[in-house]
Scaffold this motif. Structure first.
Motif, PDB file in Angstrom:
ATOM      1  N   SER A  93       0.518  -0.961   0.129  1.00  0.00           N
ATOM      2  CA  SER A  93       0.220   0.003  -0.115  1.00  0.00           C
ATOM      3  C   SER A  93       0.757   0.489  -0.038  1.00  0.00           C
ATOM      4  CB  SER A  93      -0.809   0.073   0.923  1.00  0.00           C
ATOM      5  OG  SER A  93      -0.094   0.036   1.935  1.00  0.00           O
ATOM      6  N   GLY A  94      -0.211   1.809  -0.366  1.00  0.00           N
ATOM      7  CA  GLY A  94       1.512   3.633  -0.424  1.00  0.00           C
ATOM      8  C   GLY A  94       0.376   4.756  -0.147  1.00  0.00           C
ATOM      9  N   THR A  95       0.335   5.196   0.687  1.00  0.00           N
ATOM     10  CA  THR A  95      -0.232   6.751   1.682  1.00  0.00           C
ATOM     11  C   THR A  95       0.311   8.065   1.584  1.00  0.00           C
ATOM     12  OG1 THR A  95       0.237   5.566   3.911  1.00  0.00           O
ATOM     13  CG2 THR A  95      -2.020   4.908   2.677  1.00  0.00           C
ATOM     14  N   LEU A  96      -1.204   8.714   1.458  1.00  0.00           N
ATOM     15  CA  LEU A  96      -0.568  10.152   1.487  1.00  0.00           C
ATOM     16  C   LEU A  96      -1.596  10.335   3.199  1.00  0.00           C
ATOM     17  CD1 LEU A  96       0.752  12.574   0.855  1.00  0.00           C
ATOM     18  CD2 LEU A  96      -1.751  13.603  -0.376  1.00  0.00           C
ATOM     19  N   HIS A 107       0.582  12.199  18.412  1.00  0.00           N
ATOM     20  CA  HIS A 107       0.710  13.387  17.202  1.00  0.00           C
ATOM     21  C   HIS A 107      -0.949  12.160  16.616  1.00  0.00           C
ATOM     22  CE1 HIS A 107       3.388  10.090  15.358  1.00  0.00           C
ATOM     23  NE2 HIS A 107       2.081   9.721  14.265  1.00  0.00           N
ATOM     24  N   LEU A 108      -1.412  12.581  16.035  1.00  0.00           N
ATOM     25  CA  LEU A 108      -2.786  12.728  15.688  1.00  0.00           C
ATOM     26  C   LEU A 108      -2.536  12.511  14.171  1.00  0.00           C
ATOM     27  CD1 LEU A 108      -5.816  13.225  17.337  1.00  0.00           C
ATOM     28  CD2 LEU A 108      -4.989  11.652  17.737  1.00  0.00           C
ATOM     29  N   GLY A 109      -3.584  11.262  12.792  1.00  0.00           N
ATOM     30  CA  GLY A 109      -3.301  11.554  11.374  1.00  0.00           C
ATOM     31  C   GLY A 109      -3.802  11.207  10.833  1.00  0.00           C
ATOM     32  N   ALA A 110      -4.624  11.281   9.366  1.00  0.00           N
ATOM     33  CA  ALA A 110      -5.679  11.109   8.458  1.00  0.00           C
ATOM     34  C   ALA A 110      -5.065  11.237   6.910  1.00  0.00           C
ATOM     35  CB  ALA A 110      -6.784  11.622   8.825  1.00  0.00           C
ATOM     36  N   GLY A 111      -5.548  10.225   6.202  1.00  0.00           N
ATOM     37  CA  GLY A 111      -5.109  10.939   4.528  1.00  0.00           C
ATOM     38  C   GLY A 111      -5.372   9.483   4.271  1.00  0.00           C
ATOM     39  N   VAL A 112      -5.280   9.622   2.983  1.00  0.00           N
ATOM     40  CA  VAL A 112      -5.233   8.152   2.047  1.00  0.00           C
ATOM     41  C   VAL A 112      -4.837   7.882   1.569  1.00  0.00           C
ATOM     42  CG1 VAL A 112      -5.269   9.872  -0.195  1.00  0.00           C
ATOM     43  CG2 VAL A 112      -7.300   8.550  -0.186  1.00  0.00           C
ATOM     44  N   GLY A 113      -4.981   6.544   0.356  1.00  0.00           N
ATOM     45  CA  GLY A 113      -3.875   5.675  -0.337  1.00  0.00           C
ATOM     46  C   GLY A 113      -5.105   4.408  -0.637  1.00  0.00           C
ATOM     47  N   LEU A 114      -3.669   3.989  -1.614  1.00  0.00           N
ATOM     48  CA  LEU A 114      -4.192   2.403  -2.481  1.00  0.00           C
ATOM     49  C   LEU A 114      -3.970   1.705  -1.570  1.00  0.00           C
ATOM     50  CD1 LEU A 114      -5.812   1.888  -5.092  1.00  0.00           C
ATOM     51  CD2 LEU A 114      -3.657   2.269  -6.237  1.00  0.00           C
TER      52      LEU A 114
END
Length: 206
Positions: A93-96, A107-114
């Motif tokens: 998988s790859g995410t941004l 820290h907190l994070g959120a993103g999108v990927g495939l």
């Protein structure tokens, strides 16, 4: 007197600007973790994953990063005559992901990927030989990662944090039916529940 006040305010602004810019913009990291699946299958098995990432910090509080993961996700059915399902997904998988550093170490994070799914082990036979579980052995799904992390940094000779040790828990929601290789209920062969996997990882960054 006015000149002194102006000079004092200018000094404060310069100090504040320096504090905001006195950090490293880029960070490289890598690590290892374990995965758990939450899919159409009722039981999860532990898999493993390796990751590598690159982050860019806009400020000490906000960063944006890309991450590559490669590993396995596993699940199993009820292990009886009516549900013999089992899968092992060798995925990549790859995410941004954008991250908000709430305090120095959290820290907190959120993103999108495939995510690219490849079933290296899967059982498609049902009780009757005339029927089988439907699904794809190879597929791609959109991925939404949600992360919670704790980090500890070691400073360099300038007093800036250069080396980091990171502990991350990531909750990954996939928008598709490919994570477990099944499309799948006994009656409709599809459902509206997203397939999910989590992974806990330990990593180092520079």
């Amino acid at each position: 007197m006015k000149i002194s006040i102006i000079s004092f305010l200018a000094a404060i602004l310069c100090f504040s600007a320096q504090a905001q810019s006195n950090f490293y913009r880029f960070s490289l990291g890598a690590g290892y973790g374990i995965t758990r699946s939450y899919t159409d299958l009722p039981k999860s098995k532990t898999g493993q994953v390796f990751y590598a990432g690159l982050d860019y910090s806009f400020s000490p509080a906000i960063s944006l990063g890309i991450e590559y993961q490669n590993g396995s996700i596993k699940g199993i059915g009820l292990e009886n005559i009516t549900d013999s399902r089992v899968f092992t997904n060798s995925f990549a998988s790859g995410t941004l992901t954008g991250k908000l550093h709430l305090i120095k170490w959290l820290h907190l994070g959120a993103g999108v990927g495939l995510i690219h799914n490849t079933m290296v082990k899967i059982e498609r036979k049902m009780v009757s030989d005339s029927l089988s579980y439907r699904g794809n052995d190879v597929s791609n799904d959109l991925l939404i990662p949600l992360t919670l992390g704790i980090s500890h940094y070691f400073s360099d000779y300038q007093g800036l944090p250069r080396y980091g040790v990171h502990f991350n828990l990531q909750y990954n929601i996939t928008l598709g039916e490919g994570l477990d290789g099944y499309d799948s209920s006994f009656t409709t062969f599809r459902n509206g529940t997203p397939d999910i996997y989590t992974y806990f990882s330990v990593g180092l960054s520079y």
